[in-house]
Design a protein around this motif. Structure first.
Motif, PDB file in Angstrom:
ATOM      1  N   VAL A   7       0.845  -1.196   0.000  1.00  0.00           N
ATOM      2  CA  VAL A   7       0.000   0.000   0.000  1.00  0.00           C
ATOM      3  C   VAL A   7       0.879   1.245   0.000  1.00  0.00           C
ATOM      4  O   VAL A   7       2.055   1.188   0.349  1.00  0.00           O
ATOM      5  N   GLU A  48       0.769   6.591   2.684  1.00  0.00           N
ATOM      6  CA  GLU A  48      -0.289   7.231   3.479  1.00  0.00           C
ATOM      7  C   GLU A  48      -1.090   6.224   4.294  1.00  0.00           C
ATOM      8  O   GLU A  48      -1.682   6.578   5.310  1.00  0.00           O
ATOM      9  N   TYR A  49      -1.106   4.954   3.889  1.00  0.00           N
ATOM     10  CA  TYR A  49      -1.844   3.927   4.618  1.00  0.00           C
ATOM     11  C   TYR A  49      -0.941   3.080   5.518  1.00  0.00           C
ATOM     12  O   TYR A  49      -1.441   2.377   6.397  1.00  0.00           O
ATOM     13  N   GLN A  50       0.350   3.131   5.280  1.00  0.00           N
ATOM     14  CA  GLN A  50       1.263   2.292   6.052  1.00  0.00           C
ATOM     15  C   GLN A  50       1.218   2.592   7.541  1.00  0.00           C
ATOM     16  O   GLN A  50       1.199   1.675   8.361  1.00  0.00           O
ATOM     17  N   ILE A  53      -1.265   3.761   9.297  1.00  0.00           N
ATOM     18  CA  ILE A  53      -2.529   3.245   9.839  1.00  0.00           C
ATOM     19  C   ILE A  53      -2.369   1.763  10.156  1.00  0.00           C
ATOM     20  O   ILE A  53      -2.718   1.293  11.250  1.00  0.00           O
ATOM     21  N   LEU A  54      -1.824   1.023   9.201  1.00  0.00           N
ATOM     22  CA  LEU A  54      -1.671  -0.420   9.377  1.00  0.00           C
ATOM     23  C   LEU A  54      -0.636  -0.746  10.452  1.00  0.00           C
ATOM     24  O   LEU A  54      -0.817  -1.690  11.227  1.00  0.00           O
ATOM     25  N   LEU A  80     -12.114   5.044  11.102  1.00  0.00           N
ATOM     26  CA  LEU A  80     -11.474   4.707   9.826  1.00  0.00           C
ATOM     27  C   LEU A  80     -12.477   4.064   8.876  1.00  0.00           C
ATOM     28  O   LEU A  80     -12.522   4.400   7.684  1.00  0.00           O
ATOM     29  N   PHE A 117     -13.418   5.712   5.210  1.00  0.00           N
ATOM     30  CA  PHE A 117     -13.252   5.034   3.922  1.00  0.00           C
ATOM     31  C   PHE A 117     -14.602   4.778   3.258  1.00  0.00           C
ATOM     32  O   PHE A 117     -14.725   4.880   2.040  1.00  0.00           O
ATOM     33  N   PHE A 174     -11.405  -1.655   3.971  1.00  0.00           N
ATOM     34  CA  PHE A 174     -10.138  -1.218   3.378  1.00  0.00           C
ATOM     35  C   PHE A 174      -9.884  -1.950   2.056  1.00  0.00           C
ATOM     36  O   PHE A 174      -9.443  -1.347   1.080  1.00  0.00           O
ATOM     37  N   TYR A 191     -12.032  -0.346  -0.481  1.00  0.00           N
ATOM     38  CA  TYR A 191     -11.501   0.969  -0.816  1.00  0.00           C
ATOM     39  C   TYR A 191     -10.275   0.857  -1.717  1.00  0.00           C
ATOM     40  O   TYR A 191     -10.134   1.617  -2.687  1.00  0.00           O
ATOM     41  N   LEU A 192      -9.390  -0.078  -1.422  1.00  0.00           N
ATOM     42  CA  LEU A 192      -8.196  -0.252  -2.256  1.00  0.00           C
ATOM     43  C   LEU A 192      -8.585  -0.603  -3.688  1.00  0.00           C
ATOM     44  O   LEU A 192      -7.955  -0.137  -4.648  1.00  0.00           O
ATOM     45  N   GLU A 227      -9.935   2.615  -5.284  1.00  0.00           N
ATOM     46  CA  GLU A 227      -8.794   3.486  -5.575  1.00  0.00           C
ATOM     47  C   GLU A 227      -7.996   3.009  -6.795  1.00  0.00           C
ATOM     48  O   GLU A 227      -7.503   3.814  -7.571  1.00  0.00           O
TER      49      GLU A 227
END
Length: 171
Positions: free
Chosen positions: A50, A53-55, A57-58, A89, A93, A156, A159-160, A163
């Protein structure tokens, strides 16, 4: 420090509850630890696919999974606010994509497919914790966190795919 101790060669391991305790490696607590560890590792793989920007969060979720393990055995900093953060979150999303109107096949882009694997592993970890809670005291926040985490991972994944421009395949 050596990684091996040779104390587990006969099928037991040491866990920490109020004090160190030696248990069989197939003890329910150890099974939960293993399922949570597997979940954390699958999320680690997701982190590699990913955008930055998402790293974070994870990685915050990965840190919280250590707190889930601590909550099972002793003490933890995991709180209801961590569950609320997952809900925030999910809501964030969800607002950025079309409504979910059908069951969808797990898959899509590589990152979304990995998020679906994480979701499935999370559900198994949740089931392990529920089984454990029948015999041992487990904080309610642990079950709530894992339940909400599986919801987040599903959202997520969707959403991925949105995106990436990948159309979900309905069941």
């Amino acid at each position: 420090m050596k990684i091996y101790t040779r104390t587990g060669d006969k099928g037991t391991t040491q866990i920490y509850v109020d004090k160190p305790l030696r248990v069989n490696k197939d003890d329910m607590v150890v099974t939960c630890y293993g399922d949570i560890d597997e979940l954390n590792s699958t999320i680690g793989l997701l982190v590699t696919s990913v955008s930055t920007e998402y790293q974070s969060i994870l990685q915050d979720i990965q840190r919280n999974l250590f707190q889930v393990g601590f909550a099972i055995s002793a003490s933890s900093t995991l709180t209801k606010e961590d569950v609320n953060a997952l809900e925030d979150l999910i809501d964030s999303f969800t607002r950025k994509m079309p409504p979910n109107t059908a069951f969808v096949l797990p898959g899509g882009c590589v990152a979304a497919a990995q998020a679906h694997v994480c979701r499935a592993v999370c559900r198994r970890a949740e089931r392990s914790v529920i089984s454990l809670s029948k015999a041992h005291e487990v904080s309610d926040v642990v079950q709530a966190y894992l339940n909400r985490l599986s919801d987040f991972l599903f959202t997520f994944a969707r959403y991925l795919n949105v995106e990436a421009g990948v159309v979900e395949v309905p069941v």
